[in-house]
Design a protein around this motif. Structure first.
Motif, PDB file in Angstrom:
ATOM      1  N   ASP A   1       0.812  -1.218   0.000  1.00 11.90           N
ATOM      2  CA  ASP A   1       0.000   0.000   0.000  1.00 11.90           C
ATOM      3  C   ASP A   1       0.845   1.267   0.000  1.00 11.90           C
ATOM      4  N   LYS A   2       2.112   1.140   0.418  1.00 15.03           N
ATOM      5  CA  LYS A   2       2.954   2.321   0.535  1.00 15.03           C
ATOM      6  C   LYS A   2       3.951   2.472  -0.615  1.00 15.03           C
TER       7      LYS A   2
ATOM      8  N   TYR B   1       6.301   9.706   0.402  1.00 15.74           N
ATOM      9  CA  TYR B   1       4.927  10.135   0.119  1.00 15.74           C
ATOM     10  C   TYR B   1       4.900  11.596  -0.336  1.00 15.74           C
TER      11      TYR B   1
ATOM     12  N   ASN C   1       1.897  14.486  -1.925  1.00 22.09           N
ATOM     13  CA  ASN C   1       0.513  14.779  -2.293  1.00 22.09           C
ATOM     14  C   ASN C   1       0.525  16.033  -3.169  1.00 22.09           C
TER      15      ASN C   1
ATOM     16  N   GLU D   1      -2.251  11.670  -4.463  1.00 23.53           N
ATOM     17  CA  GLU D   1      -1.221  10.953  -3.720  1.00 23.53           C
ATOM     18  C   GLU D   1      -0.284  10.225  -4.681  1.00 23.53           C
TER      19      GLU D   1
ATOM     20  N   GLU E   1       0.279   5.293  -0.308  1.00 19.75           N
ATOM     21  CA  GLU E   1      -0.462   5.988   0.731  1.00 19.75           C
ATOM     22  C   GLU E   1       0.478   6.721   1.679  1.00 19.75           C
ATOM     23  N   ARG E   2      -0.105   7.675   2.394  1.00 23.75           N
ATOM     24  CA  ARG E   2       0.621   8.378   3.442  1.00 23.75           C
ATOM     25  C   ARG E   2       1.088   7.378   4.508  1.00 23.75           C
TER      26      ARG E   2
ATOM     27  N   ASP F   1      -8.260   1.042   8.577  1.00 24.50           N
ATOM     28  CA  ASP F   1      -7.517   0.753   7.353  1.00 24.50           C
ATOM     29  C   ASP F   1      -6.609  -0.459   7.564  1.00 24.50           C
TER      30      ASP F   1
ATOM     31  N   ASP G   1      -2.944  -2.596   5.680  1.00 25.71           N
ATOM     32  CA  ASP G   1      -1.839  -2.609   4.723  1.00 25.71           C
ATOM     33  C   ASP G   1      -1.453  -4.056   4.424  1.00 25.71           C
TER      34      ASP G   1
END
Length: 213
Positions: free
Chosen positions: A114-115, A152, A154, A160, A164-165, A172, A174
């Motif tokens: 996710d990151k 990260y 934005n 984004e 993700e942040r 949520d 991950d």
């Protein structure tokens, strides 16, 4: 002295006497309202699915073991970071002559899908771990942050970028991918036959900074 003056003086004297008797107090209208106030704290509730990261049997030098798991924030507070604490124990077999099996198990990388900003592609710019042994992870207790994203960005016109942040918001989750390798170092590793290493990974979630409520 006239009667009117006598009456006026008498009334004034009586009023002064009542004031002295009352200690200087006086009466007035009043009204009150009561309030009931509460301070309710939130919760940090980190969970992992499946409940273990890896279970592998009959491994040998050269084996590569990719695994995937999910970290979820089931609490009501956002998580700022998740530190991974590593520990392990080893039960050695009859051929053991010395050495630490944890020095021969490499963690090639742990990717937070996710990151990393590349969807489900394993390799990406935001790998959490890059090629280190279990022994080294144990020595560096509390590393790394499994939900970090130092890249990260934005952007107003793109939104984004690079995933993700960092952190893990309440509700949520991950997805993470980790790859283990029983490294074949061309040495005599017979000492590790019939050994069993039990890996303890403790994921410690931390709250975000305080805010104005």
């Amino acid at each position: 002295m006239s009667l009117k003056k006598k009456l006026g003086l008498g009334v004034a004297s009586a009023a002064l006497g009542l004031a002295l008797i009352g200690g200087g107090t006086y009466a007035y209208f009043s009204d009150t309202v009561a309030t009931t106030n509460t301070f309710a704290s939130g919760t940090l509730d980190l969970s992992i699915n499946p409940e273990y990261v890896i279970r592998a049997e009959n491994i040998k030098p050269g084996d590569i073991m990719p695994r995937a798991f999910e970290l979820s924030n089931d609490g009501t507070l956002d998580i700022s970071r998740v530190d991974i604490h590593t520990d392990y124990t080893v039960e050695y077999g009859d051929k053991y002559t010395g050495g630490d099996l944890g020095e021969h198990i490499l963690v090639h990388f742990m990717t937070n899908v996710d990151k990393n900003g590349l969807g489900n592609i394993v390799v990406g710019p935001n790998n959490v771990i890059t090629t280190t042994t279990l022994a080294e992870l144990k020595a560096a207790d509390g590393l790394p942050d499994a939900v970090a994203n130092d890249l990260y960005v934005n952007l107003p016109w793109l939104g984004e970028v690079n995933g993700e942040r960092g952190g893990l918001a309440a509700g949520d989750s991950d997805d993470l991918i980790v790859v283990f390798e029983f490294v074949d170092n061309t040495e005599d590793q017979n000492t590790f036959q019939d050994a069993e290493l039990t890996l303890f990974w403790n994921f410690e979630a931390h709250q975000t900074a305080g805010t104005i409520k």
